[in-house]
Design a protein around this motif. Structure first.
Motif: not given
Length: 213
Positions: A100-104, A114-119, A124-130
């Motif tokens: 999913v990270g590679q796709y995003l 794109v941010f991944h594994d936000v603690v 944790n949040i797997d992915h964050v899009l802004i």
């Protein structure tokens, strides 16, 4: 002893997709697999040494150390067997988050950060899009499916079912909780309010409600 040097980095590097899962898997491997194996190997070594002494007529009795080695080996085998399924699930979860990270990452070209594994605190949040359309928190789930055929994913606006069954941990509840946490964090850090009603999540899943995994 006082530290005389420090890192030149002002901020910690961004985390990788699935980093929390990878860290949990590494801890499980160390605690549930490597340590019992090392204990069993050590006890077997002691038993072999005692048997060698016995064969050389050096008098030590290898029976006690052999019993200890067998117990240690059984303990190690039990820990490894019980951890096998958890390790497999973590491997699958890690692969899913990375995929999913590679796709995003492709969305960077559309102006998204794109941010991944936000603690967060205890999660944790797997992915964050802004990006231009807003802020999105994304929860990734990688469920197994039958060897033959597929598993239908259905979302009715409130509950999500996979193959006709509800997951043990509701991804809808998790996604909404993460969105709420992100909303609070952004309000605290920027003073701006962002919607966290979950409507975007609902529309996204409805668009694929009849799809196949």
């Amino acid at each position: 002893m006082l530290e005389t040097k420090r890192s030149p980095l002002k901020d910690k590097p961004l985390r990788l997709p699935g980093q929390s899962v990878a860290e949990e898997r590494e801890d499980l491997l160390e605690n549930a697999v490597l340590q019992p194996m090392m204990l069993a190997a050590f006890m077997i070594l002691i038993a072999l040494l005692d048997w060698w002494r016995d064969l050389m007529q050096l008098k030590p009795n290898p029976v006690i150390s052999t019993i200890a080695a067998v117990v240690a080996l059984g303990y190690a085998a039990s820990r490894i067997y019980r951890s096998r399924m958890r390790l497999r699930n973590l491997r699958q979860a890690l692969d899913g988050e990375r995929a999913v990270g590679q796709y995003l990452e492709r969305l960077r070209e559309a102006g998204y950060h794109v941010f991944h594994d936000v603690v967060g605190t205890g999660f944790n949040i797997d992915h964050v899009l802004i990006g231009p359309a807003g802020v999105y928190t994304i929860e990734t789930k990688t469920w197994s499916k039958p060897v033959k055929g597929g598993a239908r994913v259905v979302f009715d606006g409130a509950e999500l079912k996979v193959g006709g069954f509800e997951p043990d941990r509701s991804p809808v509840v998790q996604a909404k909780a993460q969105a709420g946490w992100m909303k609070s964090m952004l309000l605290e850090s920027t003073g701006r309010r962002f919607d966290s009603s979950g409507d975007c999540f609902s529309r996204l899943v409805r668009g694929k409600r009849d799809g196949q995994l």
